[in-house]
Every structure is written in C-alpha cells, then in structure tokens.
Design a protein around this motif. Structure first.
Motif, PDB file in Angstrom:
ATOM      1  N   ASN A   1     -46.892  22.526  24.540  1.00 24.86           N
ATOM      2  CA  ASN A   1     -46.020  21.438  24.086  1.00 24.86           C
ATOM      3  C   ASN A   1     -46.417  20.105  24.701  1.00 24.86           C
ATOM      4  O   ASN A   1     -46.470  19.078  24.023  1.00 24.86           O
ATOM      5  CB  ASN A   1     -44.568  21.717  24.492  1.00 24.86           C
ATOM      6  N   ALA A   2     -46.679  20.133  26.012  1.00 25.74           N
ATOM      7  CA  ALA A   2     -46.983  18.887  26.728  1.00 25.74           C
ATOM      8  C   ALA A   2     -48.216  18.218  26.130  1.00 25.74           C
ATOM      9  O   ALA A   2     -48.244  17.000  25.949  1.00 25.74           O
ATOM     10  CB  ALA A   2     -47.203  19.176  28.212  1.00 25.74           C
ATOM     11  N   ILE A   3     -49.241  19.012  25.817  1.00 27.12           N
ATOM     12  CA  ILE A   3     -50.476  18.431  25.267  1.00 27.12           C
ATOM     13  C   ILE A   3     -50.233  17.890  23.861  1.00 27.12           C
ATOM     14  O   ILE A   3     -50.682  16.806  23.502  1.00 27.12           O
ATOM     15  CB  ILE A   3     -51.614  19.478  25.262  1.00 27.12           C
ATOM     16  N   LEU A   4     -49.474  18.640  23.068  1.00 31.73           N
ATOM     17  CA  LEU A   4     -49.283  18.248  21.656  1.00 31.73           C
ATOM     18  C   LEU A   4     -48.279  17.110  21.471  1.00 31.73           C
ATOM     19  O   LEU A   4     -48.383  16.342  20.500  1.00 31.73           O
ATOM     20  CB  LEU A   4     -48.793  19.468  20.851  1.00 31.73           C
TER      21      LEU A   4
ATOM     22  N   MET B   1     -41.754  19.924  30.866  1.00 32.21           N
ATOM     23  CA  MET B   1     -42.235  19.312  29.619  1.00 32.21           C
ATOM     24  C   MET B   1     -41.708  20.056  28.392  1.00 32.21           C
ATOM     25  O   MET B   1     -41.528  19.464  27.332  1.00 32.21           O
ATOM     26  CB  MET B   1     -43.763  19.256  29.602  1.00 32.21           C
ATOM     27  N   ASP B   2     -41.457  21.358  28.545  1.00 27.69           N
ATOM     28  CA  ASP B   2     -40.831  22.109  27.443  1.00 27.69           C
ATOM     29  C   ASP B   2     -39.434  21.534  27.178  1.00 27.69           C
ATOM     30  O   ASP B   2     -39.065  21.267  26.034  1.00 27.69           O
ATOM     31  CB  ASP B   2     -40.756  23.607  27.818  1.00 27.69           C
ATOM     32  N   ALA B   3     -38.685  21.304  28.272  1.00 26.75           N
ATOM     33  CA  ALA B   3     -37.333  20.742  28.121  1.00 26.75           C
ATOM     34  C   ALA B   3     -37.383  19.357  27.460  1.00 26.75           C
ATOM     35  O   ALA B   3     -36.584  19.050  26.562  1.00 26.75           O
ATOM     36  CB  ALA B   3     -36.646  20.649  29.483  1.00 26.75           C
ATOM     37  N   LEU B   4     -38.345  18.532  27.897  1.00 31.14           N
ATOM     38  CA  LEU B   4     -38.458  17.183  27.310  1.00 31.14           C
ATOM     39  C   LEU B   4     -38.788  17.292  25.817  1.00 31.14           C
ATOM     40  O   LEU B   4     -38.254  16.540  24.992  1.00 31.14           O
ATOM     41  CB  LEU B   4     -39.535  16.372  28.041  1.00 31.14           C
ATOM     42  N   THR B   5     -39.653  18.240  25.472  1.00 30.06           N
ATOM     43  CA  THR B   5     -40.007  18.430  24.057  1.00 30.06           C
ATOM     44  C   THR B   5     -38.781  18.867  23.253  1.00 30.06           C
ATOM     45  O   THR B   5     -38.564  18.399  22.131  1.00 30.06           O
ATOM     46  CB  THR B   5     -41.155  19.455  23.919  1.00 30.06           C
ATOM     47  N   HIS B   6     -37.973  19.758  23.830  1.00 30.11           N
ATOM     48  CA  HIS B   6     -36.736  20.172  23.129  1.00 30.11           C
ATOM     49  C   HIS B   6     -35.859  18.957  22.848  1.00 30.11           C
ATOM     50  O   HIS B   6     -35.329  18.789  21.750  1.00 30.11           O
ATOM     51  CB  HIS B   6     -35.934  21.171  23.970  1.00 30.11           C
TER      52      HIS B   6
ATOM     53  N   LYS C   1     -44.007   2.540  23.112  1.00 33.50           N
ATOM     54  CA  LYS C   1     -43.740   2.648  24.568  1.00 33.50           C
ATOM     55  C   LYS C   1     -43.288   4.057  24.933  1.00 33.50           C
ATOM     56  O   LYS C   1     -43.544   4.543  26.028  1.00 33.50           O
ATOM     57  CB  LYS C   1     -42.650   1.650  24.984  1.00 33.50           C
ATOM     58  N   ALA C   2     -42.562   4.705  24.022  1.00 31.94           N
ATOM     59  CA  ALA C   2     -42.083   6.067  24.303  1.00 31.94           C
ATOM     60  C   ALA C   2     -43.270   7.010  24.454  1.00 31.94           C
ATOM     61  O   ALA C   2     -43.320   7.834  25.376  1.00 31.94           O
ATOM     62  CB  ALA C   2     -41.165   6.555  23.184  1.00 31.94           C
ATOM     63  N   ILE C   3     -44.246   6.843  23.555  1.00 29.69           N
ATOM     64  CA  ILE C   3     -45.434   7.718  23.609  1.00 29.69           C
ATOM     65  C   ILE C   3     -46.218   7.462  24.897  1.00 29.69           C
ATOM     66  O   ILE C   3     -46.635   8.392  25.588  1.00 29.69           O
ATOM     67  CB  ILE C   3     -46.310   7.511  22.351  1.00 29.69           C
ATOM     68  N   GLU C   4     -46.375   6.171  25.220  1.00 27.42           N
ATOM     69  CA  GLU C   4     -47.091   5.824  26.465  1.00 27.42           C
ATOM     70  C   GLU C   4     -46.373   6.390  27.684  1.00 27.42           C
ATOM     71  O   GLU C   4     -47.005   6.886  28.616  1.00 27.42           O
ATOM     72  CB  GLU C   4     -47.182   4.300  26.618  1.00 27.42           C
ATOM     73  N   ALA C   5     -45.045   6.306  27.680  1.00 25.75           N
ATOM     74  CA  ALA C   5     -44.270   6.798  28.836  1.00 25.75           C
ATOM     75  C   ALA C   5     -44.469   8.301  29.022  1.00 25.75           C
ATOM     76  O   ALA C   5     -44.566   8.796  30.145  1.00 25.75           O
ATOM     77  CB  ALA C   5     -42.784   6.483  28.646  1.00 25.75           C
ATOM     78  N   ILE C   6     -44.575   9.010  27.903  1.00 24.28           N
ATOM     79  CA  ILE C   6     -44.787  10.461  27.989  1.00 24.28           C
ATOM     80  C   ILE C   6     -46.187  10.761  28.511  1.00 24.28           C
ATOM     81  O   ILE C   6     -46.382  11.637  29.357  1.00 24.28           O
ATOM     82  CB  ILE C   6     -44.522  11.114  26.614  1.00 24.28           C
ATOM     83  N   GLU C   7     -47.170  10.006  28.047  1.00 20.09           N
ATOM     84  CA  GLU C   7     -48.541  10.229  28.539  1.00 20.09           C
ATOM     85  C   GLU C   7     -48.637   9.948  30.045  1.00 20.09           C
ATOM     86  O   GLU C   7     -49.308  10.666  30.773  1.00 20.09           O
ATOM     87  CB  GLU C   7     -49.525   9.350  27.752  1.00 20.09           C
ATOM     88  N   ARG C   8     -47.921   8.918  30.489  1.00 22.30           N
ATOM     89  CA  ARG C   8     -47.938   8.590  31.925  1.00 22.30           C
ATOM     90  C   ARG C   8     -47.267   9.699  32.732  1.00 22.30           C
ATOM     91  O   ARG C   8     -47.747  10.104  33.788  1.00 22.30           O
ATOM     92  CB  ARG C   8     -47.214   7.256  32.138  1.00 22.30           C
ATOM     93  N   LEU C   9     -46.163  10.209  32.206  1.00 18.18           N
ATOM     94  CA  LEU C   9     -45.452  11.301  32.889  1.00 18.18           C
ATOM     95  C   LEU C   9     -46.371  12.525  33.015  1.00 18.18           C
ATOM     96  O   LEU C   9     -46.485  13.128  34.086  1.00 18.18           O
ATOM     97  CB  LEU C   9     -44.174  11.652  32.110  1.00 18.18           C
ATOM     98  N   CYS C  10     -47.056  12.863  31.923  1.00 18.10           N
ATOM     99  CA  CYS C  10     -47.978  14.020  31.943  1.00 18.10           C
ATOM    100  C   CYS C  10     -49.072  13.830  32.993  1.00 18.10           C
ATOM    101  O   CYS C  10     -49.406  14.757  33.730  1.00 18.10           O
ATOM    102  CB  CYS C  10     -48.620  14.225  30.574  1.00 18.10           C
TER     103      CYS C  10
END
Ligand SMILES: [Fe+2]
Length: 376
Positions: free
Chosen positions: A274-277, A186-191, A315-324
C-alpha cells in the motif's frame, strides 16, 4: 457498523471477563508467532485461566492467511469443542480468526462466501485484540484470505464479521519493530485516505477518516522512532481504529485493489504494498477528487492557504512521499522482485478486485498497468 470497543493501556487483562461476557466457556485463541514470542499470548491465556475459562491456542496462521490454514483451524475448533473465538495478533491473525469463526458455524469452504453478505448463520462470539496498529480488522466487516488454487486474495464482507468486542491495548504495540510499525501505519493511512475519497463516503466516515489522517501524520514518525513512546503508540492505535471504522463503511479503492495481487504473487507485506502504491494511485485519482486531496493536505499539516486547489492537492501527495521517506518504507515494487512480465496478469486481477468499485476514478486494465509501471 461498529463493535463494542475497549480502549486503553493494560486493557488486555479484560480479555477473560470479556470472553465470559459474550458467553464463552472454551475459547479458540488465534495468535501468531511474533505475538507468542513477545509474550502476549501467554499473558492472554493466563487471564482466561484466572477467570476459569478453558482455551485452545492456535498459531498456524501466516502473513497473508491461506484457505487451507483456516480450514485446518476450523477442524481444530470443532474437534476441541470450543464455543468462542479470539483473534490476538496482527491483521493476518485477526483475519484468520474471523474466517475460522465463520466456517465453524456456516460450514463449507471459504470460497463459498466470497463477496458481500453471503453468510447466513450467526458466528460464535468473536473478540479481536490487535497487536499492530493499522490493519483495522479489529473493527471491520471484512476478512481477506488467499484462494491458493485461483491465486487470488478473496474478500469476504458481512456484518457478521464485525467482532462483538474489540480490545485495543496500546501496550501491545511496544513489542512491534520499526519496520512493521511503519508498514502497518501506512496501511492505516491508506484506509483513511481511500475511505475519504471513496464514492461511498458519508459525513460519518469523513469525520473518522480525516481525524485518522491527522493523527497518523502527527504520530507515525514518533511511533516508528521509539518502542517506548506510548503516547505515539496510543495515538496510532486510535487512528487505526478510526480508519478501520471509516473503511469498513465507506470501503476502499485502487490502492487496495492493486496491493492484493502483490500479496499473492510476491507474498508482499500488505502495508508495504500500500505504502509504495499510494502516491502513484493518488496521482491517477487526482482529477477525480482534488478538493478532497486538498483537505487531506491540510489534515497532514501542509500550508495550503495561498494555493490553488490543484496545488494544494499535490501537497497531499508530496506529504505522503515525505512521510514514507522519513519512516524508511521502500519506494519501488522491483525491490520485492516485481518485473514488467508480471504486470499484465496483476492488472487483470486488480481490475476484478471489489475494492476498485468505490475508487473515485474508473480504471481500465491498461491504466492499472501504467500505475504498476510507475511504481516499479
Ligand atoms: Fe489494508
């Protein structure tokens, strides 16, 4: 800015040859307890011995490395007559290795170099060997060290901190547990996401960031699910590398600005903060870059063809929440002990963090406090 990159399974064995190639005779090998336990540090030391190089192993770094730790590392480096530094470990070990190398030839304390381009003298040869996939320090021009007096995470940025050689061996990821795999991923995805929407993004960093987002979306779940899925591990190692190069050049944003003080106050693992924020900051940033978010959604495999740009961006935000959810990262800062009473001070520190400068939307202390509250 990019180091020489050696990538592939089993490339750890090239560590001795690489050290000799950059002129080392005695290597200061910075590693961490987890990597020692997994046996990788011994293996690396053997490769150095086999090629006739001396070395000193130093493992006193902790997650979120501190100023006094790197001071001590620098003292040992100088006392033992080392002439090169290798960082072999997670993001913290690599950050500590960079700081020790910098202090060894530049003198002073780490605070003297806070900010950008304040390092005057060249560093000793520096090699990075990441043992997790995500932090990106193996290729970046940054190190992040805690100033324990002021209680802030300082960022030091300079071309000199880009390692001479990065050796990326996906086999090392096979000994990382599922929780750390998820957090670092998730750090990498945030970068990648912060670099993609950064005000300093360029066509070069865009290509790297978008490809990293695609690769993480398609391989992080599989990498978390199994220690032995080497295809997924290799894909995550490459994605971390691409995201690292993208963010080293396009810099970061509000997620990192807000995650840094959490690392100091709660000693929270960086990737987890990062993942939470990330989804909360994206909701805040949405009005500044909805077209870019729509492209992120597409890169994450979402169907966006019939949607408005705004709906595609969401959709991007939803996709990230689903991944988490799928990879089991926590969703609330309160699970780490964050309370309302901390928020004002955290927000004040986050507003001063250099990462905020490249965030696509300007943020006041009050707006930052609201984002923390939404993630509580
Ligand atoms: Fe990061």
């Amino acid at each position: 800015m990019v180091p020489e990159i050696i990538f592939g399974r089993g490339t750890l064995r090239l560590i001795g040859e690489s050290a000799r190639r950059v002129g080392a005779t005695k290597v200061f090998l910075v590693s961490d307890v987890g990597v020692v336990k997994a046996g990788w540090t011994d293996k690396a030391a053997r490769y150095l011995r086999e090629i006739g190089l001396e070395y000193e192993v130093w493992t006193e770094t902790t997650p979120n490395p501190k100023d006094y730790e790197v001071d001590h590392g620098r003292d040992i480096y100088l006392e033992t007559g080392c002439d090169a530094v290798i960082g072999l470990g997670g993001g913290s070990a690599i950050d500590a290795a960079k700081a020790v190398a910098m202090l060894a030839t530049n003198g002073g304390r780490i605070y003297d170099y806070e900010g950008v381009d304040r390092i005057a003298r060249p560093l000793p040869p520096l090699i990075s060997v990441p043992a997790t996939a995500g932090a990106g320090g193996e290729v970046t021009q940054f190190t992040t060290i805690i100033d324990t007096k002021r209680r802030v995470k300082m960022i030091v940025g300079s071309k000199s901190l880009v390692p001479d050689i990065a050796i990326i061996d996906p086999l090392l990821l096979g000994t990382v547990d599922a929780v750390l795999t998820a957090n670092t991923g998730m750090d990498a995805l945030t970068h990648a996401i912060e670099a993609y929407v950064s005000v300093a993004a360029t066509p070069i960093t865009d290509v790297l960031a978008l490809r990293a987002i695609e690769m993480i979306s398609s391989s992080l779940r599989a990498s978390v699910a199994s220690r032995t899925n080497m295809e997924a591990k290799a894909s995550m190692a490459m994605a971390s590398l691409l995201a690292g190069i993208a963010m080293s050049n396009a810099i970061l944003g509000a997620v990192h600005a807000m995650a840094h003080p959490l690392g100091v106050l709660l000693n929270m693992p960086h990737g987890e903060a990062n993942a939470i924020l990330l989804p909360h900051v994206m909701r805040f940033n949405l009005i500044a870059c909805k077209e870019r978010f729509a492209e992120i959604a597409e890169a994450m495999g979402e169907r966006t063809a019939d949607l408005s740009t705004r709906d595609a961006a969401e959709k991007a935000i939803e996709a990230i929440e689903r991944l988490c959810l799928d990879i089991g990262v926590k969703q609330h800062l309160s699970e780490f002990g964050l309370q309302e009473q901390h928020i004002q001070e955290l927000s004040r520190v986050a507003a001063e963090d250099v990462s905020l400068i490249t965030n696509p939307r300007d943020a006041t202390v009050e707006q930052i406090a609201e984002i923390y509250r939404s993630a509580l």
